[in-house]
Write a protein that holds these residues in place. Structure first.
Motif, PDB file in Angstrom:
ATOM      1  N   GLU A   1       0.828  -1.195   0.000  1.00 25.04           N
ATOM      2  CA  GLU A   1       0.000   0.000   0.000  1.00 25.04           C
ATOM      3  C   GLU A   1       0.868   1.253   0.000  1.00 25.04           C
ATOM      4  O   GLU A   1       1.978   1.257   0.530  1.00 25.04           O
ATOM      5  N   LEU A   2       0.341   2.285  -0.594  1.00 28.72           N
ATOM      6  CA  LEU A   2       0.888   3.622  -0.466  1.00 28.72           C
ATOM      7  C   LEU A   2      -0.313   4.523  -0.234  1.00 28.72           C
ATOM      8  O   LEU A   2      -1.022   4.881  -1.167  1.00 28.72           O
ATOM      9  N   ASN A   3      -0.572   4.816   1.029  1.00 26.57           N
ATOM     10  CA  ASN A   3      -1.798   5.514   1.400  1.00 26.57           C
ATOM     11  C   ASN A   3      -1.577   7.014   1.555  1.00 26.57           C
ATOM     12  O   ASN A   3      -0.614   7.451   2.194  1.00 26.57           O
ATOM     13  N   LEU A   4      -2.476   7.775   0.974  1.00 26.97           N
ATOM     14  CA  LEU A   4      -2.478   9.230   1.079  1.00 26.97           C
ATOM     15  C   LEU A   4      -3.742   9.647   1.819  1.00 26.97           C
ATOM     16  O   LEU A   4      -4.850   9.253   1.430  1.00 26.97           O
ATOM     17  N   VAL A   5      -3.578  10.407   2.890  1.00 24.31           N
ATOM     18  CA  VAL A   5      -4.738  10.905   3.631  1.00 24.31           C
ATOM     19  C   VAL A   5      -4.670  12.428   3.677  1.00 24.31           C
ATOM     20  O   VAL A   5      -3.593  13.020   3.708  1.00 24.31           O
ATOM     21  N   THR A   6      -5.836  13.047   3.674  1.00 23.86           N
ATOM     22  CA  THR A   6      -5.922  14.503   3.723  1.00 23.86           C
ATOM     23  C   THR A   6      -7.049  14.923   4.658  1.00 23.86           C
ATOM     24  O   THR A   6      -7.955  14.147   4.958  1.00 23.86           O
ATOM     25  N   SER A   7      -6.974  16.181   5.097  1.00 22.94           N
ATOM     26  CA  SER A   7      -8.051  16.763   5.896  1.00 22.94           C
ATOM     27  C   SER A   7      -8.423  18.117   5.323  1.00 22.94           C
ATOM     28  O   SER A   7      -7.698  18.685   4.498  1.00 22.94           O
ATOM     29  N   SER A   8      -9.560  18.642   5.772  1.00 20.65           N
ATOM     30  CA  SER A   8     -10.105  19.888   5.247  1.00 20.65           C
ATOM     31  C   SER A   8     -10.536  20.803   6.389  1.00 20.65           C
ATOM     32  O   SER A   8     -10.887  20.332   7.472  1.00 20.65           O
ATOM     33  N   ASN A   9     -10.526  22.116   6.121  1.00 18.88           N
ATOM     34  CA  ASN A   9     -11.046  23.045   7.133  1.00 18.88           C
ATOM     35  C   ASN A   9     -12.418  23.612   6.766  1.00 18.88           C
ATOM     36  O   ASN A   9     -12.895  24.542   7.405  1.00 18.88           O
ATOM     37  N   THR A  10     -13.047  23.017   5.742  1.00 17.47           N
ATOM     38  CA  THR A  10     -14.380  23.485   5.359  1.00 17.47           C
ATOM     39  C   THR A  10     -15.400  22.369   5.155  1.00 17.47           C
ATOM     40  O   THR A  10     -16.606  22.612   5.255  1.00 17.47           O
ATOM     41  N   SER A  11     -14.959  21.160   4.860  1.00 17.45           N
ATOM     42  CA  SER A  11     -15.892  20.116   4.432  1.00 17.45           C
ATOM     43  C   SER A  11     -16.334  19.177   5.539  1.00 17.45           C
ATOM     44  O   SER A  11     -17.322  18.457   5.381  1.00 17.45           O
TER      45      SER A  11
ATOM     46  N   ALA B   1      -9.402  18.318  -7.249  1.00 20.03           N
ATOM     47  CA  ALA B   1     -10.056  19.266  -6.352  1.00 20.03           C
ATOM     48  C   ALA B   1     -10.381  18.606  -5.022  1.00 20.03           C
ATOM     49  O   ALA B   1     -10.808  17.448  -4.975  1.00 20.03           O
ATOM     50  N   GLU B   2     -10.152  19.332  -3.949  1.00 22.72           N
ATOM     51  CA  GLU B   2     -10.583  18.914  -2.619  1.00 22.72           C
ATOM     52  C   GLU B   2     -10.867  20.170  -1.800  1.00 22.72           C
ATOM     53  O   GLU B   2      -9.938  20.904  -1.419  1.00 22.72           O
ATOM     54  N   ALA B   3     -12.128  20.424  -1.560  1.00 22.53           N
ATOM     55  CA  ALA B   3     -12.538  21.663  -0.903  1.00 22.53           C
ATOM     56  C   ALA B   3     -11.858  21.836   0.449  1.00 22.53           C
ATOM     57  O   ALA B   3     -11.920  20.963   1.303  1.00 22.53           O
ATOM     58  N   GLY B   4     -11.194  22.980   0.615  1.00 19.23           N
ATOM     59  CA  GLY B   4     -10.629  23.345   1.904  1.00 19.23           C
ATOM     60  C   GLY B   4      -9.488  22.497   2.387  1.00 19.23           C
ATOM     61  O   GLY B   4      -9.184  22.489   3.585  1.00 19.23           O
ATOM     62  N   VAL B   5      -8.796  21.765   1.504  1.00 25.40           N
ATOM     63  CA  VAL B   5      -7.749  20.854   1.955  1.00 25.40           C
ATOM     64  C   VAL B   5      -6.670  21.619   2.728  1.00 25.40           C
ATOM     65  O   VAL B   5      -6.181  22.663   2.290  1.00 25.40           O
ATOM     66  N   THR B   6      -6.318  21.104   3.906  1.00 19.25           N
ATOM     67  CA  THR B   6      -5.386  21.809   4.779  1.00 19.25           C
ATOM     68  C   THR B   6      -4.167  20.989   5.164  1.00 19.25           C
ATOM     69  O   THR B   6      -3.131  21.546   5.509  1.00 19.25           O
ATOM     70  N   SER B   7      -4.285  19.681   5.174  1.00 20.85           N
ATOM     71  CA  SER B   7      -3.129  18.872   5.570  1.00 20.85           C
ATOM     72  C   SER B   7      -3.102  17.587   4.766  1.00 20.85           C
ATOM     73  O   SER B   7      -4.134  17.113   4.269  1.00 20.85           O
ATOM     74  N   ILE B   8      -1.878  17.023   4.648  1.00 20.66           N
ATOM     75  CA  ILE B   8      -1.668  15.878   3.778  1.00 20.66           C
ATOM     76  C   ILE B   8      -0.591  14.977   4.383  1.00 20.66           C
ATOM     77  O   ILE B   8       0.362  15.474   4.991  1.00 20.66           O
ATOM     78  N   PHE B   9      -0.783  13.667   4.232  1.00 22.76           N
ATOM     79  CA  PHE B   9       0.141  12.702   4.848  1.00 22.76           C
ATOM     80  C   PHE B   9       0.202  11.489   3.955  1.00 22.76           C
ATOM     81  O   PHE B   9      -0.814  11.002   3.462  1.00 22.76           O
ATOM     82  N   VAL B  10       1.421  10.983   3.713  1.00 24.16           N
ATOM     83  CA  VAL B  10       1.577   9.792   2.889  1.00 24.16           C
ATOM     84  C   VAL B  10       2.350   8.746   3.691  1.00 24.16           C
ATOM     85  O   VAL B  10       3.306   9.079   4.404  1.00 24.16           O
ATOM     86  N   LEU B  11       1.905   7.496   3.590  1.00 24.17           N
ATOM     87  CA  LEU B  11       2.554   6.403   4.321  1.00 24.17           C
ATOM     88  C   LEU B  11       2.670   5.194   3.419  1.00 24.17           C
ATOM     89  O   LEU B  11       1.677   4.684   2.899  1.00 24.17           O
ATOM     90  N   ARG B  12       3.902   4.727   3.232  1.00 21.95           N
ATOM     91  CA  ARG B  12       4.175   3.538   2.431  1.00 21.95           C
ATOM     92  C   ARG B  12       4.324   2.353   3.367  1.00 21.95           C
ATOM     93  O   ARG B  12       4.979   2.426   4.390  1.00 21.95           O
ATOM     94  N   ARG B  13       3.706   1.247   2.974  1.00 18.32           N
ATOM     95  CA  ARG B  13       3.755   0.022   3.790  1.00 18.32           C
ATOM     96  C   ARG B  13       3.844  -1.210   2.916  1.00 18.32           C
ATOM     97  O   ARG B  13       3.108  -1.325   1.955  1.00 18.32           O
TER      98      ARG B  13
END
Length: 333
Positions: A29-39, A321-333
């Motif tokens: 896996e190579l997982n990408l996670v994100t968060s938003s300050n509006t959605s 596009a990702e409304a209000g995206v504020t943070s991003i993190f990637v983890l390879r496993r």
């Protein structure tokens, strides 16, 4: 506050860097996670899937920063700016497979210990939260250190800084922080063995040509430091990425209060880059891809760049596009 006593088990956990993608070249896996300050949502993408699909999940926080993912527990943690607490949401891959559209809080910290969180840095069972000054926190810039357990998060240390905080990153025993409203990078050596209180930087340097830094990530495998430049918050065209190769050598050879010259940087700036307010950044040392949370353009975009060999105005290889995206993190496993 009592001094922290670190056990042998704790040290093992602490020195297990959150960038464990650097050591595994044959992942499932190579997982990408994100968060938003509006959605009020977080997203998960398995980038190694034949047809990578972005899946969004509603969470209990409309405004979230500092997202991270733990593959061992299949859990996402965010710093909630809505509830002013750390929140962990477990079973995200299970929810992905089941077609669920929401997640519930599995663990949390006490409410109100911090406000106006801007970033987290994770190492083992430790989570550091960066609090940026705001009227609600008495205009205090502060770092909060939490220890995660099976029942929640316990606050074990706090540090007051003399500069505005945004991005932070743990590398081994050290913490790096950007000084918001400047182009400066700050290092705190042996961060976790420092006693609570006002913390003094081990070294602070200026990154030449960087107007206002926000995002930060470091890859020990490649010895690469990556910083984002939001420049003017009102401009959708003046943002950039700064990559410092051979960072350990470059940083060590730069005197305190000195400057890392443009000649030691690889820079991505320009209209083709789509960088306006890049607020966070992540990096995968195997694919050499750089992932950016671009907050301003198109109301929020997740941008992917190939690692550049020289400075230039490079377009991302992927933009979504990702409304209000504020943070991003990637983890390879």
């Amino acid at each position: 506050m009592k001094h922290l006593v670190i056990s042998t088990t704790f040290l093992v956990l602490f020195f297990a860097s959150c960038d464990n993608n650097d050591s595994d070249t044959s992942p499932a896996e190579l997982n990408l996670v994100t968060s938003s300050n509006t959605s009020g949502k977080i997203t998960l993408t398995n980038l190694l899937a034949t047809s990578p699909m972005v899946k969004s999940f509603a969470i209990a926080s409309l405004d979230a920063e500092g997202v991270s993912y733990d593959a061992e527990t299949d859990a996402v943690t965010i710093a909630s700016r809505t509830n002013n607490q750390l929140e962990t949401y477990s079973g995200i891959k299970t929810a992905f497979t089941a077609g669920s559209t929401s997640l519930t809080v599995a663990l949390s910290s006490a409410t109100g210990e911090f406000t106006n969180a801007r970033e987290t840095a994770v190492s083992g069972n430790l989570v550091v939260v960066a609090q940026d000054q705001l009227a609600s926190n008495g205009l205090i810039n502060k770092l909060f250190v939490y220890q995660k357990s099976t029942t929640g998060f316990s606050l074990i240390k706090t540090f007051t800084t003399t500069f505005k905080l945004w991005g932070i990153h743990i590398d081994g025993a050290d913490l790096y922080a950007v000084a918001d409203l400047t182009g400066d990078l700050v290092q705190f050596k042996n961060f976790m063995t420092t006693v609570s209180g006002t913390i003094t930087a081990t070294k602070r340097v200026t990154i030449a040509g960087l107007i206002r830094t926000h995002g930060i990530t470091y890859s020990p495998a490649d010895d690469v430091m990556i910083l984002t430049d939001v420049a003017s918050a009102a401009s959708a065209t003046d943002g950039g990425l700064i990559i410092i190769k051979n960072f350990s050598t470059v940083f060590a050879s730069t005197a305190a209060a000195g400057t890392i010259a443009v000649t030691n940087q690889v820079r991505i700036y320009g209209s083709n880059s789509l960088l306006g307010n890049p607020v966070d950044v992540a990096y995968d040392s195997v694919t050499k891809n750089i992932y950016v949370a671009e907050r301003l353009n198109a109301g929020g975009q997740v941008l992917t760049y190939s690692f550049p060999v020289a400075s230039g105005d490079f377009a991302p290889v992927n933009a979504r596009a990702e409304a209000g995206v504020t943070s991003i993190f990637v983890l390879r496993r």
